[in-house]
Design a protein around this motif. Structure first.
Motif, PDB file in Angstrom:
ATOM      1  N   GLU A 114       4.564 -12.871  16.702  1.00 33.32           N
ATOM      2  CA  GLU A 114       4.869 -12.810  18.079  1.00 33.32           C
ATOM      3  C   GLU A 114       4.116 -11.483  18.718  1.00 33.32           C
ATOM      4  O   GLU A 114       2.932 -11.475  18.831  1.00 33.32           O
ATOM      5  N   GLU A 115       5.003 -10.360  19.126  1.00 35.14           N
ATOM      6  CA  GLU A 115       4.297  -9.256  19.682  1.00 35.14           C
ATOM      7  C   GLU A 115       4.264  -8.099  18.577  1.00 35.14           C
ATOM      8  O   GLU A 115       3.599  -7.083  18.851  1.00 35.14           O
ATOM      9  N   GLU A 116       4.609  -8.498  17.446  1.00 32.96           N
ATOM     10  CA  GLU A 116       4.501  -7.386  16.214  1.00 32.96           C
ATOM     11  C   GLU A 116       3.141  -7.247  15.712  1.00 32.96           C
ATOM     12  O   GLU A 116       2.568  -8.541  15.467  1.00 32.96           O
ATOM     13  N   VAL A 117       2.549  -6.162  15.515  1.00 33.00           N
ATOM     14  CA  VAL A 117       1.197  -6.084  14.899  1.00 33.00           C
ATOM     15  C   VAL A 117       1.466  -5.494  13.503  1.00 33.00           C
ATOM     16  O   VAL A 117       2.084  -4.639  13.166  1.00 33.00           O
ATOM     17  N   ARG A 118       0.529  -6.299  12.635  1.00 35.36           N
ATOM     18  CA  ARG A 118       0.733  -6.104  11.247  1.00 35.36           C
ATOM     19  C   ARG A 118      -0.502  -5.888  10.410  1.00 35.36           C
ATOM     20  O   ARG A 118      -1.596  -6.477  10.889  1.00 35.36           O
ATOM     21  N   TYR A 119      -0.551  -4.886   9.842  1.00 35.21           N
ATOM     22  CA  TYR A 119      -1.799  -4.146   9.099  1.00 35.21           C
ATOM     23  C   TYR A 119      -1.727  -4.605   7.630  1.00 35.21           C
ATOM     24  O   TYR A 119      -0.873  -4.462   7.067  1.00 35.21           O
ATOM     25  N   SER A 120      -3.018  -5.090   6.981  1.00 34.79           N
ATOM     26  CA  SER A 120      -2.856  -5.503   5.699  1.00 34.79           C
ATOM     27  C   SER A 120      -3.327  -4.323   4.682  1.00 34.79           C
ATOM     28  O   SER A 120      -3.273  -4.551   3.673  1.00 34.79           O
ATOM     29  N   LEU A 121      -3.924  -3.151   5.311  1.00 37.85           N
ATOM     30  CA  LEU A 121      -4.109  -2.001   4.524  1.00 37.85           C
ATOM     31  C   LEU A 121      -5.257  -2.283   3.675  1.00 37.85           C
ATOM     32  O   LEU A 121      -5.205  -1.561   2.496  1.00 37.85           O
ATOM     33  N   GLY A 122      -6.125  -3.311   3.776  1.00 41.14           N
ATOM     34  CA  GLY A 122      -7.142  -3.575   2.773  1.00 41.14           C
ATOM     35  C   GLY A 122      -6.723  -4.690   1.843  1.00 41.14           C
ATOM     36  O   GLY A 122      -7.659  -5.292   1.238  1.00 41.14           O
ATOM     37  N   TYR A 123      -5.379  -5.180   1.905  1.00 38.93           N
ATOM     38  CA  TYR A 123      -5.009  -6.449   1.019  1.00 38.93           C
ATOM     39  C   TYR A 123      -5.389  -7.484   1.735  1.00 38.93           C
ATOM     40  O   TYR A 123      -5.615  -7.618   2.912  1.00 38.93           O
ATOM     41  N   LEU A 124      -5.038  -8.681   1.166  1.00 36.94           N
ATOM     42  CA  LEU A 124      -5.460  -9.890   1.682  1.00 36.94           C
ATOM     43  C   LEU A 124      -4.618 -10.483   2.619  1.00 36.94           C
ATOM     44  O   LEU A 124      -4.654 -11.254   3.549  1.00 36.94           O
ATOM     45  N   HIS A 125      -3.262  -9.742   2.507  1.00 31.95           N
ATOM     46  CA  HIS A 125      -2.158  -9.995   3.528  1.00 31.95           C
ATOM     47  C   HIS A 125      -1.309  -8.725   3.636  1.00 31.95           C
ATOM     48  O   HIS A 125      -1.082  -7.986   2.519  1.00 31.95           O
ATOM     49  N   PHE A 184      -3.239   0.844  -5.315  1.00 27.32           N
ATOM     50  CA  PHE A 184      -2.815   0.937  -4.036  1.00 27.32           C
ATOM     51  C   PHE A 184      -3.379   1.941  -3.109  1.00 27.32           C
ATOM     52  O   PHE A 184      -4.277   1.590  -2.287  1.00 27.32           O
ATOM     53  N   ILE A 185      -3.723   3.097  -3.749  1.00 22.81           N
ATOM     54  CA  ILE A 185      -4.594   4.277  -2.834  1.00 22.81           C
ATOM     55  C   ILE A 185      -6.105   3.984  -2.946  1.00 22.81           C
ATOM     56  O   ILE A 185      -6.471   3.967  -1.794  1.00 22.81           O
ATOM     57  N   GLY A 186      -6.482   3.312  -4.245  1.00 16.40           N
ATOM     58  CA  GLY A 186      -8.058   3.123  -4.150  1.00 16.40           C
ATOM     59  C   GLY A 186      -8.143   1.794  -2.963  1.00 16.40           C
ATOM     60  O   GLY A 186      -9.177   1.878  -2.368  1.00 16.40           O
ATOM     61  N   THR A 187      -7.168   0.623  -2.882  1.00 14.10           N
ATOM     62  CA  THR A 187      -7.458  -0.352  -1.849  1.00 14.10           C
ATOM     63  C   THR A 187      -7.383   0.389  -0.616  1.00 14.10           C
ATOM     64  O   THR A 187      -8.222  -0.007   0.554  1.00 14.10           O
ATOM     65  N   ILE A 188      -6.616   1.109  -0.078  1.00 12.08           N
ATOM     66  CA  ILE A 188      -6.436   1.791   1.219  1.00 12.08           C
ATOM     67  C   ILE A 188      -7.601   2.500   1.574  1.00 12.08           C
ATOM     68  O   ILE A 188      -8.292   2.537   2.537  1.00 12.08           O
ATOM     69  N   LEU A 189      -8.123   3.394   0.299  1.00 17.56           N
ATOM     70  CA  LEU A 189      -9.166   4.356   0.637  1.00 17.56           C
ATOM     71  C   LEU A 189     -10.650   3.295   0.977  1.00 17.56           C
ATOM     72  O   LEU A 189     -11.450   3.586   1.973  1.00 17.56           O
ATOM     73  N   THR A 247      -2.266  -5.463 -13.980  1.00 12.77           N
ATOM     74  CA  THR A 247      -1.711  -4.559 -12.796  1.00 12.77           C
ATOM     75  C   THR A 247      -2.829  -4.244 -11.725  1.00 12.77           C
ATOM     76  O   THR A 247      -2.753  -4.448 -10.615  1.00 12.77           O
ATOM     77  N   ILE A 248      -3.874  -3.681 -12.324  1.00  9.64           N
ATOM     78  CA  ILE A 248      -4.871  -3.207 -11.368  1.00  9.64           C
ATOM     79  C   ILE A 248      -5.753  -4.468 -10.764  1.00  9.64           C
ATOM     80  O   ILE A 248      -6.322  -4.569  -9.745  1.00  9.64           O
ATOM     81  N   ASN A 249      -5.618  -5.728 -11.482  1.00  7.92           N
ATOM     82  CA  ASN A 249      -6.282  -6.862 -11.000  1.00  7.92           C
ATOM     83  C   ASN A 249      -5.512  -7.211  -9.740  1.00  7.92           C
ATOM     84  O   ASN A 249      -6.275  -7.297  -8.750  1.00  7.92           O
ATOM     85  N   VAL A 250      -4.186  -7.155  -9.446  1.00  6.20           N
ATOM     86  CA  VAL A 250      -3.796  -7.565  -8.347  1.00  6.20           C
ATOM     87  C   VAL A 250      -3.412  -6.277  -7.327  1.00  6.20           C
ATOM     88  O   VAL A 250      -3.241  -6.767  -6.123  1.00  6.20           O
ATOM     89  N   SER A 251      -3.562  -5.497  -7.767  1.00 10.77           N
ATOM     90  CA  SER A 251      -3.339  -4.201  -6.934  1.00 10.77           C
ATOM     91  C   SER A 251      -4.681  -3.772  -6.296  1.00 10.77           C
ATOM     92  O   SER A 251      -4.585  -3.092  -5.455  1.00 10.77           O
ATOM     93  N   PHE A 252      -5.757  -4.231  -6.879  1.00 10.32           N
ATOM     94  CA  PHE A 252      -6.976  -3.572  -6.404  1.00 10.32           C
ATOM     95  C   PHE A 252      -8.385  -4.571  -6.653  1.00 10.32           C
ATOM     96  O   PHE A 252      -8.956  -4.925  -5.552  1.00 10.32           O
TER      97      PHE A 252
END
Length: 379
Positions: free
Chosen positions: A131-142, A111-116, A20-25
């Protein structure tokens, strides 16, 4: 002091936490460490499985299914289903709620660790546009990866605290889903999160039709059929559905055009959604190289045998859980969760990924011949 966990539980839960920590962090921090931990996780799951006591008929079943999956792996070079089955086998006799608790707490930390780390600039984050929508990855790859991790956190929290969650708590859960959806641009998790809460709130008044055992079979045949029809003749209503699914129906139909289903699957020429943000995912012939529909992915990449195994086992699981619905609230919730997963699988592969979906290990608690006492032997 004696540990309250048995050895097989310790090995399994340690593997689950690492997975779990592998894919979330970890994946966002170091890809080589991610691969190393995947190997360690597989070893821990194998040790956990070997420490258990198994009936002879269960040993035969495990080896036969694992053999089919190995053949599929050598043909497709994809280990996802192998990891899933290894986790299911390793989770035999492990408390299901405990597994969900460990996975959910770990994913919250990741999740919190990645964002921090992203906020303070230790790992990269990026902004993409639809299109005109802005998308943020929050530290993730996508962005979708961030949204999926958060969605499975919500699923875990609701499942673990459903007896204590009231309308106010559900309001804040929906609000958090709205915020993550706005940041990542992922509407699927928001819609399914709201649907989940509606089904849970009104679960005592639901018609039994919502608890039918064939949700995954129905979604599979609808997904595959629409993909075939779209490939041959993309009629108007399918164009509309394709637009609503942000091109996923076209993706699936293009792969159906390129590959034929067979027993053990195909090695697909896939490009991850992550990679498609950096390079053009449309080739000169107009082909796409991402495939987000789990049902078509199962059929083409993993083959007919593994697809049948997944669908049959989900139906078997829901059949057993439905018989408990009137007696156990938890059974009711599990049935509703698998309805959500059936719908989620139309747009994402995560419902069949043990990296995300810890609820899949409930399969181990519903395979009767794994727990028979007669004929036990030490493996």
């Amino acid at each position: 002091m004696q540990s309250k966990f048995k050895r097989d539980q310790l090995f399994f839960l340690t593997g689950l936490v690492l997975l779990t920590i592998n894919v979330s962090f970890i994946l966002m921090v170091n890809s080589k460490l991610f691969t190393f931990i995947k190997v360690i996780t597989a070893i821990l799951f194998m040790i956990a499985a070997l420490l258990k006591r198994w009936p002879i008929n269960a040993i035969i079943e495990v080896f036969v299914i694992f053999g089919v999956m190995l053949i599929s792996y050598f043909q497709t070079k994809n280990v996802d289903i192998l990891y899933l089955y290894l986790a299911i086998v390793a989770s035999k006799n492990i408390d299901f709620r405990l597994s969900v608790k460990f996975a959910t707490i770990t994913r919250v930390i990741g999740f919190i660790g990645t964002i921090l780390l992203s906020y303070f600039g230790f790992i990269s984050s990026f902004v993409s546009y639809r299109e005109e929508e802005v998308r943020y990855s929050l530290g993730y790859l996508h962005p979708n990866m961030a949204s999926s991790n958060f969605f499975f956190i919500i699923l875990g929290i609701i499942f673990l605290r459903y007896k204590k969650i009231g309308i106010i708590a559900y309001f804040f859960i929906i609000l958090s889903l709205l915020i993550i959806s706005d940041l990542t641009g992922n509407r699927t998790d928001l819609v399914l999160g709201i649907l989940l809460i509606v089904l849970l709130v009104f679960r005592r008044h639901l018609s039994n039709v919502l608890l039918i055992r064939n949700w995954w079979l129905l979604a599979f045949f609808v997904s595959v059929s629409m993909s075939y029809i779209y490939n041959i003749h993309p009629i108007g209503i399918l164009q509309t559905i394709n637009d609503l699914l942000t091109g996923r129906l076209y993706q699936a139909s293009d792969f159906i055009n390129l590959y034929n289903p067979n027993l053990f699957g195909n090695k697909l020429n896939l490009m991850s959604t992550v990679s498609s943000e950096y390079v053009n995912a449309i080739g000169s012939t107009g082909r796409v190289y991402i495939l987000d529909n789990m049902y078509v992915n199962l059929l083409l990449q993993h083959g007919v045998l593994i697809t049948a195994w997944v669908l049959i086992n989900v139906r078997r699981l829901l059949t057993l859980e439905i018989t408990k619905v009137n007696e156990h609230v938890e059974a009711n919730i599990i049935c509703i969760y698998f309805i959500i997963f059936a719908l989620y699988a139309v747009t994402e592969n995560t419902p069949i990924s043990i990296d995300y979906n810890v609820f899949l290990i409930i399969f181990a608690n519903n395979i009767n011949n794994w727990t028979k006492k007669e004929g036990k032997i030490d493996v």
